[in-house]
Design a protein around this motif. Structure first.
Motif, PDB file in Angstrom:
ATOM      1  N   PHE A 190       1.750   2.533   2.905  1.00 19.22           N
ATOM      2  CA  PHE A 190       1.140   2.406   1.591  1.00 19.22           C
ATOM      3  C   PHE A 190       1.503   1.060   0.991  1.00 19.22           C
ATOM      4  O   PHE A 190       2.587   0.514   1.239  1.00 19.22           O
ATOM      5  CB  PHE A 190       1.571   3.555   0.663  1.00 19.22           C
ATOM      6  N   ALA A 191       0.582   0.504   0.237  1.00 22.21           N
ATOM      7  CA  ALA A 191       0.770  -0.784  -0.435  1.00 22.21           C
ATOM      8  C   ALA A 191       0.387  -0.603  -1.899  1.00 22.21           C
ATOM      9  O   ALA A 191      -0.716  -0.151  -2.202  1.00 22.21           O
ATOM     10  CB  ALA A 191      -0.095  -1.862   0.211  1.00 22.21           C
ATOM     11  N   LYS A 192       1.298  -0.934  -2.786  1.00 22.71           N
ATOM     12  CA  LYS A 192       1.119  -0.671  -4.215  1.00 22.71           C
ATOM     13  C   LYS A 192       1.151  -1.968  -5.014  1.00 22.71           C
ATOM     14  O   LYS A 192       1.974  -2.845  -4.760  1.00 22.71           O
ATOM     15  CB  LYS A 192       2.233   0.269  -4.687  1.00 22.71           C
ATOM     16  N   ASN A 193       0.238  -2.096  -5.967  1.00 19.11           N
ATOM     17  CA  ASN A 193       0.173  -3.270  -6.852  1.00 19.11           C
ATOM     18  C   ASN A 193       0.116  -4.573  -6.064  1.00 19.11           C
ATOM     19  O   ASN A 193       0.800  -5.548  -6.390  1.00 19.11           O
ATOM     20  CB  ASN A 193       1.379  -3.294  -7.802  1.00 19.11           C
ATOM     21  N   VAL A 194      -0.709  -4.607  -5.042  1.00 16.00           N
ATOM     22  CA  VAL A 194      -0.801  -5.798  -4.196  1.00 16.00           C
ATOM     23  C   VAL A 194      -1.279  -6.997  -5.008  1.00 16.00           C
ATOM     24  O   VAL A 194      -2.282  -6.935  -5.719  1.00 16.00           O
ATOM     25  CB  VAL A 194      -1.760  -5.548  -3.016  1.00 16.00           C
ATOM     26  N   GLY A 195      -0.540  -8.094  -4.916  1.00 12.89           N
ATOM     27  CA  GLY A 195      -0.895  -9.305  -5.641  1.00 12.89           C
ATOM     28  C   GLY A 195      -0.630  -9.241  -7.126  1.00 12.89           C
ATOM     29  O   GLY A 195      -1.065 -10.111  -7.878  1.00 12.89           O
ATOM     30  N   ASP A 215       0.101   5.997  -6.588  1.00  8.92           N
ATOM     31  CA  ASP A 215      -0.765   6.162  -7.753  1.00  8.92           C
ATOM     32  C   ASP A 215      -2.104   5.501  -7.494  1.00  8.92           C
ATOM     33  O   ASP A 215      -2.418   5.122  -6.351  1.00  8.92           O
ATOM     34  CB  ASP A 215      -0.092   5.608  -9.013  1.00  8.92           C
ATOM     35  N   MET A 216      -2.922   5.340  -8.538  1.00 11.13           N
ATOM     36  CA  MET A 216      -4.267   4.800  -8.366  1.00 11.13           C
ATOM     37  C   MET A 216      -4.276   3.310  -8.013  1.00 11.13           C
ATOM     38  O   MET A 216      -5.306   2.777  -7.609  1.00 11.13           O
ATOM     39  CB  MET A 216      -5.097   5.032  -9.636  1.00 11.13           C
ATOM     40  N   PHE A 217      -3.123   2.639  -8.140  1.00 13.96           N
ATOM     41  CA  PHE A 217      -3.036   1.230  -7.764  1.00 13.96           C
ATOM     42  C   PHE A 217      -2.440   1.072  -6.362  1.00 13.96           C
ATOM     43  O   PHE A 217      -1.994  -0.006  -5.986  1.00 13.96           O
ATOM     44  CB  PHE A 217      -2.203   0.466  -8.788  1.00 13.96           C
ATOM     45  N   THR A 218      -2.433   2.156  -5.604  1.00 15.15           N
ATOM     46  CA  THR A 218      -1.885   2.170  -4.254  1.00 15.15           C
ATOM     47  C   THR A 218      -3.006   2.370  -3.239  1.00 15.15           C
ATOM     48  O   THR A 218      -3.923   3.158  -3.469  1.00 15.15           O
ATOM     49  CB  THR A 218      -0.858   3.308  -4.101  1.00 15.15           C
ATOM     50  N   THR A 219      -2.920   1.673  -2.126  1.00 15.89           N
ATOM     51  CA  THR A 219      -3.824   1.879  -1.007  1.00 15.89           C
ATOM     52  C   THR A 219      -3.015   2.471   0.138  1.00 15.89           C
ATOM     53  O   THR A 219      -1.931   1.997   0.452  1.00 15.89           O
ATOM     54  CB  THR A 219      -4.478   0.556  -0.565  1.00 15.89           C
ATOM     55  N   VAL A 220      -3.550   3.514   0.752  1.00 16.64           N
ATOM     56  CA  VAL A 220      -2.839   4.251   1.795  1.00 16.64           C
ATOM     57  C   VAL A 220      -3.482   3.956   3.154  1.00 16.64           C
ATOM     58  O   VAL A 220      -4.708   3.870   3.270  1.00 16.64           O
ATOM     59  CB  VAL A 220      -2.878   5.758   1.496  1.00 16.64           C
ATOM     60  N   PHE A 221      -2.639   3.818   4.167  1.00 12.80           N
ATOM     61  CA  PHE A 221      -3.097   3.531   5.525  1.00 12.80           C
ATOM     62  C   PHE A 221      -2.531   4.597   6.464  1.00 12.80           C
ATOM     63  O   PHE A 221      -1.323   4.835   6.472  1.00 12.80           O
ATOM     64  CB  PHE A 221      -2.613   2.157   5.982  1.00 12.80           C
ATOM     65  N   ILE A 222      -3.391   5.221   7.242  1.00 11.01           N
ATOM     66  CA  ILE A 222      -2.969   6.211   8.221  1.00 11.01           C
ATOM     67  C   ILE A 222      -3.392   5.715   9.598  1.00 11.01           C
ATOM     68  O   ILE A 222      -4.572   5.446   9.837  1.00 11.01           O
ATOM     69  CB  ILE A 222      -3.575   7.583   7.913  1.00 11.01           C
ATOM     70  N   GLY A 223      -2.428   5.552  10.478  1.00  9.54           N
ATOM     71  CA  GLY A 223      -2.687   4.920  11.754  1.00  9.54           C
ATOM     72  C   GLY A 223      -3.505   5.770  12.713  1.00  9.54           C
ATOM     73  O   GLY A 223      -3.694   6.972  12.510  1.00  9.54           O
ATOM     74  N   ASN A 224      -3.967   5.136  13.782  1.00  9.05           N
ATOM     75  CA  ASN A 224      -4.616   5.885  14.847  1.00  9.05           C
ATOM     76  C   ASN A 224      -3.563   6.250  15.892  1.00  9.05           C
ATOM     77  O   ASN A 224      -2.358   6.068  15.671  1.00  9.05           O
ATOM     78  CB  ASN A 224      -5.806   5.108  15.433  1.00  9.05           C
ATOM     79  N   SER A 225      -3.985   6.755  17.033  1.00  9.10           N
ATOM     80  CA  SER A 225      -3.035   7.250  18.026  1.00  9.10           C
ATOM     81  C   SER A 225      -2.189   6.146  18.644  1.00  9.10           C
ATOM     82  O   SER A 225      -1.167   6.435  19.280  1.00  9.10           O
ATOM     83  CB  SER A 225      -3.781   8.011  19.125  1.00  9.10           C
ATOM     84  N   GLU A 226      -2.586   4.880  18.460  1.00  8.62           N
ATOM     85  CA  GLU A 226      -1.837   3.773  19.049  1.00  8.62           C
ATOM     86  C   GLU A 226      -1.039   2.973  18.019  1.00  8.62           C
ATOM     87  O   GLU A 226      -0.298   2.063  18.379  1.00  8.62           O
ATOM     88  CB  GLU A 226      -2.780   2.838  19.806  1.00  8.62           C
ATOM     89  N   THR A 227      -1.192   3.283  16.764  1.00  6.79           N
ATOM     90  CA  THR A 227      -0.478   2.545  15.717  1.00  6.79           C
ATOM     91  C   THR A 227       1.025   2.785  15.846  1.00  6.79           C
ATOM     92  O   THR A 227       1.470   3.889  16.137  1.00  6.79           O
ATOM     93  CB  THR A 227      -0.960   2.985  14.327  1.00  6.79           C
TER      94      THR A 227
END
Length: 248
Positions: A190-195, A215-227
Motif C-alpha cells: 500500500f502507498a499512502k499520500n504519495v507525493g 484510507d481514501m488517500f491510499t492505493t493498494v497493490f495485490i501481487g500476482n502469483s510471481e510477485t
C-alpha cells in the motif's frame, strides 16, 4: 470561443506535474476542480480565477466549465492523478458534446497506480488491472465480480478508493472475496499520500492487509502469483531473468 483543458495533476506535487499540464495551467484563465485538488495548486497560480465545489458536484463543475469556455475563457478542469482514469475527462466530453462544443483537450497525468508503484518498487511490472472499491457510481455486486475475475486471471490488482468513513468495511470485504481464490500469504502493498505530506508505504500479506492504516488517500497493490518482496521492495518480474522466456 474559449477552450477547456481537462488536466491530470498527478499526486499534486510540483515535480510530478507534467510539462504539458504545467503549460495548460499557466495559459488558462480559470482553474476549476474539486476543492481538495484546488488546494494543491491554488498557491502556485494566485493570478488565476478559481472555481471549486465539493464531492458529488461533478456535473455542475463540468457545466460551469463549459459555460465559462463558451463565454471565451480558457478553463483548466483539474483532476487528481490522470484525467481519464477515474477522472473528469469522460463527463466533461459528454457535457461539451451536448452543446456541440469540441475544443476540449485531455491532458494526462501520473495516476496513483504509477506513483504508488514507484515508491513500493515495481509491483505492476506485468499485466495488471485497476479496480475502484467506491460504489457511489458502480454497484457493489459488479465490483465483487470484477475482483473475482481479476483474481482468477492472476492479474496484479491495484485498488483505488479502498475505504473511507462511509465505506470502512469495503477493503475488508474485498480481501475476503480475493481470499476465496488467492492464498492468504499473497504479497500485498500500500502507498499512502504519495507525493504529499505524510507519504508512507508498506508491504504485507493479503491476510494482514485489512489490519493496515488505509484510507481514501491510499492505493493498494495485490501481487500476482510471481510477485515477491526483495529488500523491502515489491517486485513483479517481467520474465527477463528466465532463460526459457528469453529464448522465446
Amino acid at each position: 470561443m474559449g477552450k477547456i483543458y481537462v488536466v491530470g495533476i498527478g499526486p499534486g506535487k510540483e515535480e510530478m506535474l507534467t510539462a504539458q499540464a504545467r503549460e495548460a495551467l499557466r495559459s488558462c484563465d480559470v482553474i476549476a476542480g474539486y476543492k481538495t485538488y484546488i488546494s494543491l495548486v491554488r498557491d502556485r497560480y494566485p493570478e488565476k480565477d478559481i472555481y471549486e465545489n465539493g464531492m458529488r458536484g461533478e456535473e455542475e463543475r463540468c457545466r460551469r466549465c463549459l459555460s465559462m469556455a463558451m463565454s471565451g475563457k480558457k478553463v483548466a478542469l483539474i483532476c487528481s492523478g490522470d484525467a481519464g482514469i477515474y477522472g473528469m475527462a469522460a463527463l466533461m466530453l459528454e457535457v461539451a458534446a451536448e452543446e456541440g462544443f469540441t475544443d476540449v483537450e485531455i491532458i494526462p497525468g501520473i495516476t496513483a497506480a504509477s506513483s504508488g508503484a514507484a515508491i513500493l518498487g515495481a509491483p505492476v511490472n506485468h499485466d495488471f488491472c485497476v479496480i475502484s472499491l467506491s460504489d457511489l457510481l458502480t454497484p457493489w455486486q459488479q465490483i465483487e465480480r470484477r475482483l473475482r475475475c481479476a483474481a482468477e486471471g492472476d492479474f496484479v490488482i491495484v485498488i483505488y478508493n479502498p475505504c473511507s468513513r462511509g465505506r470502512a468495511e469495503h477493503l475488508r470485504r474485498a480481501c475476503e472475496i480475493l481470499r476465496e481464490i488467492l492464498p492468504a500469504d499473497r504479497i500485498a502493498g500500500f502507498a499512502k499520500n504519495v507525493g504529499r505530506e505524510g507519504e508512507t508505504r508498506g508491504i504485507c500479506s493479503l491476510a494482514k492487509l485489512p489490519e493496515q492504516e488505509i484510507d481514501m488517500f491510499t492505493t493498494v497493490f495485490i501481487g500476482n502469483s510471481e510477485t515477491k518482496a526483495v529488500d523491502g521492495r515489491m517486485i513483479t518480474p517481467r520474465g527477463y531473468g528466465d532463460p526459457i522466456r528469453r529464448s522465446k
